[in-house]
Design a protein around this motif. Structure first.
Motif, PDB file in Angstrom:
ATOM      1  N   LEU A 144      97.917 -52.625 -44.911  1.00 52.83           N
ATOM      2  CA  LEU A 144      98.875 -53.106 -45.801  1.00 52.83           C
ATOM      3  C   LEU A 144      98.596 -54.421 -46.493  1.00 52.83           C
ATOM      4  O   LEU A 144      98.126 -55.324 -45.904  1.00 52.83           O
ATOM      5  CB  LEU A 144     100.132 -53.445 -44.908  1.00 52.83           C
ATOM      6  CG  LEU A 144     100.882 -52.150 -44.439  1.00 52.83           C
ATOM      7  CD1 LEU A 144     101.692 -52.483 -43.158  1.00 52.83           C
ATOM      8  CD2 LEU A 144     101.515 -51.529 -45.461  1.00 52.83           C
ATOM      9  N   ASP A 145      99.081 -54.802 -47.625  1.00 56.56           N
ATOM     10  CA  ASP A 145      98.444 -55.879 -48.543  1.00 56.56           C
ATOM     11  C   ASP A 145      99.288 -57.111 -48.247  1.00 56.56           C
ATOM     12  O   ASP A 145      98.776 -58.002 -48.544  1.00 56.56           O
ATOM     13  CB  ASP A 145      98.554 -55.436 -49.953  1.00 56.56           C
ATOM     14  CG  ASP A 145      97.439 -54.471 -50.490  1.00 56.56           C
ATOM     15  OD1 ASP A 145      96.523 -54.245 -49.757  1.00 56.56           O
ATOM     16  OD2 ASP A 145      97.847 -53.684 -51.392  1.00 56.56           O
ATOM     17  N   ASP A 146     100.498 -56.867 -47.462  1.00 57.43           N
ATOM     18  CA  ASP A 146     101.460 -58.047 -47.251  1.00 57.43           C
ATOM     19  C   ASP A 146     100.719 -58.865 -46.179  1.00 57.43           C
ATOM     20  O   ASP A 146     100.935 -58.250 -45.193  1.00 57.43           O
ATOM     21  CB  ASP A 146     102.730 -57.754 -47.241  1.00 57.43           C
ATOM     22  CG  ASP A 146     103.710 -58.563 -46.926  1.00 57.43           C
ATOM     23  OD1 ASP A 146     103.335 -59.934 -46.975  1.00 57.43           O
ATOM     24  OD2 ASP A 146     105.029 -58.349 -47.082  1.00 57.43           O
ATOM     25  N   PRO A 147     100.102 -60.077 -46.438  1.00 61.91           N
ATOM     26  CA  PRO A 147      99.561 -60.509 -45.424  1.00 61.91           C
ATOM     27  C   PRO A 147     100.514 -61.227 -44.179  1.00 61.91           C
ATOM     28  O   PRO A 147     100.143 -61.279 -43.045  1.00 61.91           O
ATOM     29  CB  PRO A 147      98.974 -62.080 -45.936  1.00 61.91           C
ATOM     30  CG  PRO A 147      99.677 -62.066 -47.176  1.00 61.91           C
ATOM     31  CD  PRO A 147     100.080 -60.916 -47.629  1.00 61.91           C
ATOM     32  N   SER A 148     101.964 -61.326 -44.614  1.00 64.38           N
ATOM     33  CA  SER A 148     102.959 -61.657 -43.428  1.00 64.38           C
ATOM     34  C   SER A 148     103.145 -60.550 -42.406  1.00 64.38           C
ATOM     35  O   SER A 148     103.710 -60.788 -41.338  1.00 64.38           O
ATOM     36  CB  SER A 148     104.208 -61.969 -44.380  1.00 64.38           C
ATOM     37  OG  SER A 148     104.747 -60.919 -44.777  1.00 64.38           O
ATOM     38  N   LEU A 149     102.759 -59.459 -42.814  1.00 65.47           N
ATOM     39  CA  LEU A 149     102.961 -58.177 -41.808  1.00 65.47           C
ATOM     40  C   LEU A 149     101.905 -58.074 -40.966  1.00 65.47           C
ATOM     41  O   LEU A 149     101.872 -57.175 -39.759  1.00 65.47           O
ATOM     42  CB  LEU A 149     103.040 -56.905 -42.660  1.00 65.47           C
ATOM     43  CG  LEU A 149     104.169 -56.921 -43.694  1.00 65.47           C
ATOM     44  CD1 LEU A 149     104.348 -55.375 -44.216  1.00 65.47           C
ATOM     45  CD2 LEU A 149     105.619 -57.066 -42.861  1.00 65.47           C
ATOM     46  N   ASP A 150     100.501 -58.586 -41.132  1.00 66.22           N
ATOM     47  CA  ASP A 150      99.483 -58.832 -40.025  1.00 66.22           C
ATOM     48  C   ASP A 150      98.943 -57.541 -39.938  1.00 66.22           C
ATOM     49  O   ASP A 150      98.534 -57.292 -38.638  1.00 66.22           O
ATOM     50  CB  ASP A 150      99.855 -59.525 -38.756  1.00 66.22           C
ATOM     51  CG  ASP A 150      98.817 -59.989 -37.805  1.00 66.22           C
ATOM     52  OD1 ASP A 150      97.579 -60.153 -38.652  1.00 66.22           O
ATOM     53  OD2 ASP A 150      99.136 -59.970 -36.764  1.00 66.22           O
ATOM     54  N   VAL A 151      98.733 -56.679 -40.695  1.00 69.25           N
ATOM     55  CA  VAL A 151      98.025 -55.500 -40.854  1.00 69.25           C
ATOM     56  C   VAL A 151      97.035 -55.280 -41.946  1.00 69.25           C
ATOM     57  O   VAL A 151      97.324 -54.666 -42.752  1.00 69.25           O
ATOM     58  CB  VAL A 151      99.069 -54.084 -40.655  1.00 69.25           C
ATOM     59  CG1 VAL A 151      98.220 -52.967 -40.576  1.00 69.25           C
ATOM     60  CG2 VAL A 151     100.038 -54.221 -39.692  1.00 69.25           C
ATOM     61  N   PRO A 176     107.035 -52.527 -47.902  1.00 70.55           N
ATOM     62  CA  PRO A 176     105.810 -52.404 -47.276  1.00 70.55           C
ATOM     63  C   PRO A 176     106.482 -52.796 -45.559  1.00 70.55           C
ATOM     64  O   PRO A 176     106.042 -52.218 -44.570  1.00 70.55           O
ATOM     65  CB  PRO A 176     104.976 -53.673 -47.428  1.00 70.55           C
ATOM     66  CG  PRO A 176     105.301 -53.481 -48.878  1.00 70.55           C
ATOM     67  CD  PRO A 176     106.875 -53.383 -49.126  1.00 70.55           C
ATOM     68  N   SER A 177     107.323 -53.804 -45.340  1.00 72.52           N
ATOM     69  CA  SER A 177     107.911 -53.890 -44.023  1.00 72.52           C
ATOM     70  C   SER A 177     108.691 -52.671 -43.630  1.00 72.52           C
ATOM     71  O   SER A 177     108.566 -52.431 -42.432  1.00 72.52           O
ATOM     72  CB  SER A 177     108.771 -55.342 -44.275  1.00 72.52           C
ATOM     73  OG  SER A 177     109.965 -54.932 -45.039  1.00 72.52           O
ATOM     74  N   LYS A 178     109.517 -52.037 -44.357  1.00 72.28           N
ATOM     75  CA  LYS A 178     110.142 -51.013 -43.901  1.00 72.28           C
ATOM     76  C   LYS A 178     109.121 -49.777 -43.338  1.00 72.28           C
ATOM     77  O   LYS A 178     109.320 -49.052 -42.436  1.00 72.28           O
ATOM     78  CB  LYS A 178     110.935 -50.444 -44.774  1.00 72.28           C
ATOM     79  CG  LYS A 178     112.318 -51.295 -44.927  1.00 72.28           C
ATOM     80  CD  LYS A 178     113.279 -50.951 -45.937  1.00 72.28           C
ATOM     81  CE  LYS A 178     114.298 -51.679 -46.278  1.00 72.28           C
ATOM     82  NZ  LYS A 178     115.415 -51.264 -47.279  1.00 72.28           N
ATOM     83  N   VAL A 179     108.147 -49.807 -44.323  1.00 72.67           N
ATOM     84  CA  VAL A 179     107.031 -48.747 -43.864  1.00 72.67           C
ATOM     85  C   VAL A 179     106.396 -49.016 -42.399  1.00 72.67           C
ATOM     86  O   VAL A 179     106.120 -48.018 -41.988  1.00 72.67           O
ATOM     87  CB  VAL A 179     105.946 -48.534 -44.971  1.00 72.67           C
ATOM     88  CG1 VAL A 179     104.834 -47.901 -44.840  1.00 72.67           C
ATOM     89  CG2 VAL A 179     106.633 -48.072 -46.368  1.00 72.67           C
ATOM     90  N   LEU A 180     105.964 -50.304 -42.577  1.00 72.30           N
ATOM     91  CA  LEU A 180     105.446 -50.522 -41.120  1.00 72.30           C
ATOM     92  C   LEU A 180     106.546 -50.426 -40.161  1.00 72.30           C
ATOM     93  O   LEU A 180     106.129 -49.969 -38.822  1.00 72.30           O
ATOM     94  CB  LEU A 180     105.056 -52.246 -41.307  1.00 72.30           C
ATOM     95  CG  LEU A 180     104.288 -52.653 -39.896  1.00 72.30           C
ATOM     96  CD1 LEU A 180     103.112 -51.782 -39.537  1.00 72.30           C
ATOM     97  CD2 LEU A 180     104.281 -53.966 -40.103  1.00 72.30           C
ATOM     98  N   GLN A 181     107.771 -50.727 -40.180  1.00 72.00           N
ATOM     99  CA  GLN A 181     108.658 -50.649 -39.066  1.00 72.00           C
ATOM    100  C   GLN A 181     108.683 -49.003 -38.643  1.00 72.00           C
ATOM    101  O   GLN A 181     108.476 -48.762 -37.403  1.00 72.00           O
ATOM    102  CB  GLN A 181     110.019 -50.912 -39.348  1.00 72.00           C
ATOM    103  CG  GLN A 181     111.090 -50.540 -38.295  1.00 72.00           C
ATOM    104  CD  GLN A 181     112.374 -51.523 -38.699  1.00 72.00           C
ATOM    105  OE1 GLN A 181     112.602 -51.447 -39.704  1.00 72.00           O
ATOM    106  NE2 GLN A 181     113.128 -51.984 -37.885  1.00 72.00           N
ATOM    107  N   PHE A 182     108.917 -48.206 -39.651  1.00 70.39           N
ATOM    108  CA  PHE A 182     108.798 -46.791 -39.504  1.00 70.39           C
ATOM    109  C   PHE A 182     107.488 -46.277 -38.799  1.00 70.39           C
ATOM    110  O   PHE A 182     107.632 -45.494 -37.977  1.00 70.39           O
ATOM    111  CB  PHE A 182     108.982 -45.991 -40.822  1.00 70.39           C
ATOM    112  CG  PHE A 182     108.767 -44.398 -40.743  1.00 70.39           C
ATOM    113  CD1 PHE A 182     109.746 -43.688 -40.296  1.00 70.39           C
ATOM    114  CD2 PHE A 182     107.607 -43.945 -40.990  1.00 70.39           C
ATOM    115  CE1 PHE A 182     109.657 -42.282 -40.191  1.00 70.39           C
ATOM    116  CE2 PHE A 182     107.534 -42.404 -41.185  1.00 70.39           C
ATOM    117  CZ  PHE A 182     108.487 -41.715 -40.652  1.00 70.39           C
ATOM    118  N   LEU A 183     106.292 -46.724 -39.315  1.00 72.34           N
ATOM    119  CA  LEU A 183     105.321 -46.003 -38.498  1.00 72.34           C
ATOM    120  C   LEU A 183     104.850 -46.626 -37.358  1.00 72.34           C
ATOM    121  O   LEU A 183     104.328 -46.092 -36.545  1.00 72.34           O
ATOM    122  CB  LEU A 183     104.017 -46.525 -39.541  1.00 72.34           C
ATOM    123  CG  LEU A 183     103.903 -45.771 -41.152  1.00 72.34           C
ATOM    124  CD1 LEU A 183     102.830 -46.284 -41.895  1.00 72.34           C
ATOM    125  CD2 LEU A 183     103.807 -44.064 -40.515  1.00 72.34           C
TER     126      LEU A 183
END
Length: 525
Positions: free
Chosen positions: A151-158, A248-255
């Motif tokens: 994930l490109d968003d650095p705040s998500l740490d992925v 992206p944050s919702k995608v990460l939460q779902f996955l």
């Protein structure tokens, strides 16, 4: 001999006594956690340091493989099955004595196209390598989307490359604990085959690994092979699992909350391939710059500039890597064997160059998949050898340490993958070298046979390299050649066949052809 108990930083471990294929005893310690289970909120994240335990932990059974499509070898074939667990970051240690004078350490990274495989002993039994006085470590690491989601968003740490970061943490574990098993933390060799070989090459290039190893063996791979990169599109993966949000944050939460079985099903729906014309969905990536990034620069730039870990290197390949096309369907790979041009070539030249490739290998403007010899040869070159050849040439110019190059042409009953796939074609398949380093299944090694001699020879050269950085420091009846390293102007190599034969510029006519067709072409990996 009593079952051994060792004290490591996490607690005590109880191992067991085993015997190598010649009957000499060694100790095994299996299923050792080197990281916390990457479950729950840790799914897709960088691995975390392992927990401690009280009492004595039983290390006589293997740890669970990482959840993936696992290849299971049987006496006649290979089968594929979705299995494993997210709690899978385990390693195994095999040693002759605990502790004693410190011995060279060899850390093996398994293959499996970054979507399959494990350190399971059904494929990677230690009984061959343990005939030499080394300490052997084999490692599990996360695979597929679990190991490479980005994930490109650095705040998500992925940021990506979690599976490669697992390997880094395993090497840190080795530095911290291997003395307790008689291993020398100042003499560590990393080695791997296929995706494991590409992983080793990535580890050589990563700034995170400085000081964690001292030599590297890269078998049937390089970071410049087209299959060694992925897109790891989190939004596309979520969509394949039925989630249509794009935030992206919702995608990460779902996955993160999705059952792991459904996550794998979504990954399979997206498809995967080894043919060069399309970048894979799953695999290592160049990360955006952030704290803890594994790799933030293009690999070919790092190699050419010399900005990597300078250690003695060994690269090699099998004579007909492309035979593995017969096993692609087992892994569910999609095929398009009418297009051999790498995806990173400028799209304006693809059609013209594809015709040139077909003409060179098949003798016509269009590939003929029924011409198996031509097909296996072009697949060898397009998928594997060109990327290896480019890496060897580039390292020869920039490396400050010796670099050795080999081709394996040895064809016996121990050729692991070829025999499992029941292939009768002349040539050595991708993965066939593994059968001479690891016990796979129940091979018969008759005293004095070519199989036994070849196992002892492979093991001797690989462990010589681990000890000294030179695979042939002394000539003897088993290793009766002097294997010269490559130079900036000459690709010295060793052909490992029934005999050992030194030479220069292996398969150079085919590699010169690739150099010619790529001359002046823009390549964007």
């Amino acid at each position: 001999m009593a079952n051994p108990v060792v004290q490591i930083h996490q607690g005590q471990l109880k191992g067991q006594v085993e015997s190598d294929f010649q009957g000499t005893p060694f100790f095994s310690f299996m299923g050792i956690p080197y990281a916390q289970a990457p479950t729950g909120e840790l799914r897709f994240k960088s691995p975390q340091a392992p927990s401690t335990w009280d009492g004595i932990r039983d290390a006589t059974k293997q740890g669970t493989p990482c959840h993936a499509l696992q290849l299971l070898p049987t006496p006649e074939s290979l089968t594929l099955k979705a299995m494993g667990s997210e709690d899978c970051l385990f390693l195994n240690v095999y040693t002759r004595k605990v502790p004693n004078d410190l011995k060279p350490v060899m850390v093996f990274i398994h293959g499996g196209a970054f979507i399959a495989g494990s350190s399971d002993r059904a494929m990677y039994g230690p009984e061959f390598l343990m005939t030499e006085d080394i300490v052997l470590v084999t490692v599990n690491y996360r695979l597929g989307a679990l190991g490479f989601l980005t994930l490109d968003d650095p705040s998500l740490d992925v940021g990506g490359n979690a599976g490669l970061k697992d390997q880094v943490l395993a090497l840190k574990w080795v530095q911290k604990n291997i003395k307790e098993f008689g291993g020398d933390p100042n003499n560590v060799t990393i080695f791997g085959e296929s995706a494991g070989g590409a992983s080793v090459h990535y580890l050589v290039l990563s700034p995170l690994t400085k000081g964690l190893f001292h030599k590297a063996i890269i078998q049937s791979a390089s970071v410049l092979c087209p299959w060694a990169r992925g897109t790891n599109d989190a939004e596309a993966l979520a969509k394949s699992c039925g989630f249509l949000e794009t935030d992206p944050s919702k995608v990460l939460q779902f996955l993160t909350q999705l059952p792991v079985e459904q996550l794998l099903e979504g990954q399979i729906k997206l498809g995967d391939w080894l043919y060069p014309g399309k970048k894979r969905n799953v695999g290592p990536t160049v990360e955006a710059k952030h704290a803890g990034a594994f790799l933030t620069e293009e690999p070919d730039d790092l190699i050419k500039s010399g900005r990597y870990n300078h250690v003695p290197l060994m690269f090699g390949y099998t004579s007909l890597e492309g035979l593995f096309d017969e096993g692609n369907k087992l892994l569910g790979f999609q095929s398009n064997w009418e297009e051999f041009v790498p995806y990173y070539f400028d799209c304006d030249v693809v059609e013209r160059i594809n015709q040139q490739i077909s003409k060179f290998y098949f003798g016509t403007d269009k590939a003929n998949p029924d011409d198996k010899n031509a097909l296996y040869t072009v697949l060898t070159d397009a998928i594997f050898l060109r990327g290896i050849h480019l890496a060897v040439k580039a390292h020869a110019q920039s490396s400050q340490r010796p670099l050795y190059y080999y081709r394996m042409s040895l064809d016996t009953s121990l050729n692991t993958i070829k025999n499992m796939l029941n292939l009768k074609v002349k040539g050595v398949c991708h993965g066939d070298d593994l059968g001479y380093l690891f016990k796979s299944g129940h091979p018969t090694l008759e005293p004095g046979s070519l199989e036994q001699k070849s196992v002892l020879r492979f093991v001797k050269m690989w462990t010589n390299f681990a000890r000294t950085g030179n695979p042939t420091p002394i000539e003897d009846s088993l290793v009766d050649v002097q294997w010269k390293p490559v130079t900036p102007n000459q690709l010295n190599f060793l052909d490992i066949g029934t005999d050992l034969v030194v030479g220069v510029d292996p398969d150079i006519d085919r590699m010169n052809f690739w150099d010619e067709i790529s001359h002046g072409v823009t390549e964007r990996r």
